[in-house]
Scaffold this motif. Structure first.
Motif, PDB file in Angstrom:
ATOM      1  N   ALA A 112     -15.428  -2.690  38.058  1.00 59.17           N
ATOM      2  CA  ALA A 112     -16.823  -2.312  38.315  1.00 59.17           C
ATOM      3  C   ALA A 112     -17.675  -2.387  37.052  1.00 59.17           C
ATOM      4  N   SER A 113     -17.041  -2.267  35.879  1.00 62.64           N
ATOM      5  CA  SER A 113     -17.811  -2.209  34.641  1.00 62.64           C
ATOM      6  C   SER A 113     -17.352  -3.180  33.568  1.00 62.64           C
ATOM      7  N   GLN A 114     -16.253  -3.897  33.802  1.00 66.54           N
ATOM      8  CA  GLN A 114     -15.707  -4.800  32.804  1.00 66.54           C
ATOM      9  C   GLN A 114     -15.700  -6.236  33.323  1.00 66.54           C
ATOM     10  N   SER A 115     -15.479  -7.167  32.428  1.00 70.98           N
ATOM     11  CA  SER A 115     -15.295  -8.553  32.855  1.00 70.98           C
ATOM     12  C   SER A 115     -13.994  -8.669  33.622  1.00 70.98           C
ATOM     13  N   ALA A 116     -13.880  -9.724  34.428  1.00 66.98           N
ATOM     14  CA  ALA A 116     -12.665  -9.935  35.212  1.00 66.98           C
ATOM     15  C   ALA A 116     -11.456 -10.098  34.304  1.00 66.98           C
ATOM     16  N   ALA A 117     -11.632 -10.791  33.188  1.00 67.88           N
ATOM     17  CA  ALA A 117     -10.511 -11.009  32.271  1.00 67.88           C
ATOM     18  C   ALA A 117      -9.991  -9.692  31.720  1.00 67.88           C
ATOM     19  N   ARG A 118     -10.916  -8.803  31.328  1.00 74.52           N
ATOM     20  CA  ARG A 118     -10.484  -7.516  30.781  1.00 74.52           C
ATOM     21  C   ARG A 118      -9.887  -6.629  31.864  1.00 74.52           C
ATOM     22  N   ALA A 119     -10.499  -6.598  33.043  1.00 77.79           N
ATOM     23  CA  ALA A 119      -9.966  -5.775  34.137  1.00 77.79           C
ATOM     24  C   ALA A 119      -8.556  -6.213  34.502  1.00 77.79           C
ATOM     25  N   TYR A 120      -8.354  -7.519  34.584  1.00 75.09           N
ATOM     26  CA  TYR A 120      -7.018  -8.046  34.886  1.00 75.09           C
ATOM     27  C   TYR A 120      -6.022  -7.665  33.802  1.00 75.09           C
ATOM     28  N   ALA A 121      -6.400  -7.897  32.548  1.00 73.23           N
ATOM     29  CA  ALA A 121      -5.467  -7.684  31.445  1.00 73.23           C
ATOM     30  C   ALA A 121      -5.064  -6.213  31.319  1.00 73.23           C
ATOM     31  N   THR A 122      -6.030  -5.294  31.414  1.00 72.74           N
ATOM     32  CA  THR A 122      -5.706  -3.879  31.267  1.00 72.74           C
ATOM     33  C   THR A 122      -4.883  -3.374  32.441  1.00 72.74           C
ATOM     34  N   THR A 123      -5.158  -3.887  33.642  1.00 69.96           N
ATOM     35  CA  THR A 123      -4.379  -3.473  34.808  1.00 69.96           C
ATOM     36  C   THR A 123      -2.958  -4.010  34.732  1.00 69.96           C
ATOM     37  N   ALA A 124      -2.820  -5.286  34.407  1.00 68.54           N
ATOM     38  CA  ALA A 124      -1.483  -5.871  34.282  1.00 68.54           C
ATOM     39  C   ALA A 124      -0.703  -5.201  33.166  1.00 68.54           C
ATOM     40  N   GLN A 125      -1.391  -4.845  32.085  1.00 68.15           N
ATOM     41  CA  GLN A 125      -0.724  -4.152  30.990  1.00 68.15           C
ATOM     42  C   GLN A 125      -0.208  -2.787  31.456  1.00 68.15           C
ATOM     43  N   TYR A 126      -0.995  -2.097  32.267  1.00 67.19           N
ATOM     44  CA  TYR A 126      -0.544  -0.816  32.811  1.00 67.19           C
ATOM     45  C   TYR A 126       0.708  -1.004  33.664  1.00 67.19           C
ATOM     46  N   PHE A 127       0.764  -2.086  34.413  1.00 69.20           N
ATOM     47  CA  PHE A 127       1.932  -2.344  35.254  1.00 69.20           C
ATOM     48  C   PHE A 127       3.221  -2.341  34.430  1.00 69.20           C
ATOM     49  N   THR A 128       3.143  -2.795  33.184  1.00 69.79           N
ATOM     50  CA  THR A 128       4.353  -2.890  32.353  1.00 69.79           C
ATOM     51  C   THR A 128       4.807  -1.532  31.834  1.00 69.79           C
ATOM     52  N   SER A 129       4.013  -0.478  32.089  1.00 72.35           N
ATOM     53  CA  SER A 129       4.339   0.843  31.555  1.00 72.35           C
ATOM     54  C   SER A 129       4.920   1.774  32.606  1.00 72.35           C
ATOM     55  N   THR A 130       5.136   1.293  33.810  1.00 72.81           N
ATOM     56  CA  THR A 130       5.612   2.172  34.877  1.00 72.81           C
ATOM     57  C   THR A 130       6.526   1.429  35.847  1.00 72.81           C
ATOM     58  N   SER A 131       7.427   2.177  36.438  1.00 71.66           N
ATOM     59  CA  SER A 131       8.251   1.638  37.521  1.00 71.66           C
ATOM     60  C   SER A 131       7.927   2.336  38.836  1.00 71.66           C
ATOM     61  N   ALA A 132       6.900   3.187  38.820  1.00 73.72           N
ATOM     62  CA  ALA A 132       6.484   3.905  40.028  1.00 73.72           C
ATOM     63  C   ALA A 132       5.600   3.026  40.898  1.00 73.72           C
ATOM     64  N   THR A 133       5.330   3.492  42.083  1.00 77.63           N
ATOM     65  CA  THR A 133       4.372   2.821  42.959  1.00 77.63           C
ATOM     66  C   THR A 133       2.957   3.084  42.441  1.00 77.63           C
ATOM     67  N   VAL A 134       2.119   2.047  42.425  1.00 83.67           N
ATOM     68  CA  VAL A 134       0.768   2.157  41.885  1.00 83.67           C
ATOM     69  C   VAL A 134      -0.241   1.909  43.002  1.00 83.67           C
ATOM     70  N   VAL A 135      -1.265   2.743  43.071  1.00 88.66           N
ATOM     71  CA  VAL A 135      -2.393   2.536  43.980  1.00 88.66           C
ATOM     72  C   VAL A 135      -3.575   2.117  43.122  1.00 88.66           C
ATOM     73  N   VAL A 136      -3.953   0.846  43.203  1.00 91.76           N
ATOM     74  CA  VAL A 136      -5.005   0.301  42.351  1.00 91.76           C
ATOM     75  C   VAL A 136      -6.348   0.401  43.057  1.00 91.76           C
ATOM     76  N   ARG A 137      -7.306   0.992  42.366  1.00 95.16           N
ATOM     77  CA  ARG A 137      -8.669   1.101  42.894  1.00 95.16           C
ATOM     78  C   ARG A 137      -9.512  -0.054  42.370  1.00 95.16           C
ATOM     79  N   LEU A 138      -9.970  -0.887  43.283  1.00 90.58           N
ATOM     80  CA  LEU A 138     -10.881  -1.985  42.963  1.00 90.58           C
ATOM     81  C   LEU A 138     -12.218  -1.721  43.640  1.00 90.58           C
ATOM     82  N   HIS A 139     -13.183  -2.603  43.385  1.00 90.58           N
ATOM     83  CA  HIS A 139     -14.541  -2.354  43.863  1.00 90.58           C
ATOM     84  C   HIS A 139     -15.096  -3.588  44.574  1.00 90.58           C
ATOM     85  N   HIS A 140     -16.380  -3.777  44.534  1.00 87.48           N
ATOM     86  CA  HIS A 140     -17.030  -4.926  45.170  1.00 87.48           C
ATOM     87  C   HIS A 140     -18.007  -5.543  44.173  1.00 87.48           C
ATOM     88  N   SER A 141     -17.582  -5.668  42.924  1.00 91.62           N
ATOM     89  CA  SER A 141     -18.459  -6.165  41.869  1.00 91.62           C
ATOM     90  C   SER A 141     -18.325  -7.675  41.727  1.00 91.62           C
TER      91      SER A 141
END
Length: 387
Positions: free
Chosen positions: A320-349
């Protein structure tokens, strides 16, 4: 003139990837509002790209008409149709995004006798639209290599050491702070990854939502769409398409601990009535915009007694507030820090469709499954209420 080449694969892109636009021998300023985008399998650019090549444009209400060489294309933004001067219709509509109107490259080039090509410079993609008077792509790439690299660095917030103040230290030797941190690298061989990911979209559909649905369809991913209980903000045709494409419709409250429980349930019932009228289905999946932990136990009891199940996102993608490249990178980076189930909140930007495509590509490469929210799924929420 036939288009010079098709862009076979623009997205998903690596973290930090950008696409520049050139008109003849001129490189356009690089920003989120000038980069091409792909929707419904088609490549789109702002209509001003064609105006700069001599195509005239006229807007009347929600209809944008482009004319050149005795040909015309009229795009209705409200109704989603496009036709020429002979009333022949086409299947590639225009979209309103980033404060401008994006039009299909292939259709406009073919209609107005223009050409386009894509090629790589400095590791990034350049989309070039021409009228036949420009130099070759290879000559253009050689002449513009430094300008393209500088534009990319500026867009990413990387200082140019060849310019005054471009070094890491200022004139007095003190360090200078970048206005935006660099986009993190994405780990392609992570030590861990989520057990699964729920993709959820929060808020009312916008003009960007059809591209989001296209991205989900192309990636064969299902998602849940949390629609505001204020149905006046819904785009009816888009809501119908959400359900028709097999996604889970859900409802989004915006309440606090002071909200009357009965009024809250009534608002959900009214929204469900509208949803059923539009799609033939209702939903019992609910979230609160500020989180379900903001609800009192009495409020949660009232919702659950009415048959609703409470969900919260565990991670905001930042689209909602970042470029697509940054949103993708930070989200994918978070994925590497957990083995739990993740509920990702996206928007309509404007960044959401590209974020979805990049995330879907990463999840495919890492074999991370997409999970689907249903009434029988155990809820995940900040109140730890799994009823």
């Amino acid at each position: 003139m036939l288009c010079a080449a098709l862009l076979l694969q623009l997205l998903p892109a690596p973290a930090g990837a950008v696409t520049l636009t050139a008109v003849n021998d001129t490189l356009l300023p690089l920003s989120d509002s000038t980069m091409p985008t792909r929707m419904g399998g088609e490549l789109y650019v702002p209509y001003s790209v064609f105006v700069s090549l001599g195509v005239s444009a006229m807007s009347e209400g929600s209809v944008l008409s482009l004319r050149a060489n005795g040909e015309m294309l009229s795009f209705s933004l409200d109704e989603g149709y496009v036709y020429d001067q002979h009333f022949n219709s086409y299947t590639s509509p225009a979209y309103s995004m980033n404060g401008t109107v994006y039009v299909p490259v292939t259709l406009c080039c073919g209609k107005f006798g223009l050409g386009y090509s894509t090629f790589s410079v400095a590791g990034e993609t350049v989309l070039r639209v021409t009228d036949g008077t420009a130099q070759s792509d290879s000559s253009f790439a050689a002449a513009k290599a430094e300008e393209i690299e500088n534009a990319i660095n500026t867009y990413r917030g990387i200082a140019d050491p060849s310019q005054p103040g471009g070094d890491a230290s200022g004139p007095s030797g003190g360090s200078q702070t970048q206005t935006e941190p660099p986009i993190p690298e994405v780990e392609e061989e992570p030590a861990q990854k989520p057990a699964g990911v729920y993709l959820t979209f929060y808020g009312a559909p916008t003009a960007n939502t059809p591209a989001v649905l296209d991205a989900l369809s192309a990636a064969a991913r299902q998602a849940a769409f949390f629609l505001p209980v204020n149905t006046a903000s819904w785009a009816d045709d888009t809501v119908r398409r959400i359900v028709a494409q097999g996604h889970t419709p859900a409802l989004l409250l915006d309440v606090d601990a002071q909200t009357d429980s009965a009024a809250m349930v009534d608002s959900l019932a009214a929204a469900n009535e509208r949803l059923t009228l539009l799609t033939g289905v209702s939903t019992r999946i609910v979230s609160n915009d500020s989180g379900c932990a903001a609800l009192t136990e009495a409020q949660r009891n009232a919702l659950i007694a009415a048959g609703y199940r409470l969900w919260d996102a565990t991670l905001d993608a930042g689209d909602a507030s970042q470029s697509a490249a940054r949103a993708y990178a930070t989200t994918a980076q978070y994925f590497t820090s957990t083995s739990a189930t993740v509920v990702v909140r996206l928007h309509h930007s404007r960044a959401t469709a590209q974020t979805v495509q990049s995330l879907a590509g990463y999840m495919s490469r890492q074999n991370i499954p997409t999970l689907r929210i249903t009434l029988s799924t155990t809820p995940i929420n900040g109140a730890d209420d799994v009823r």
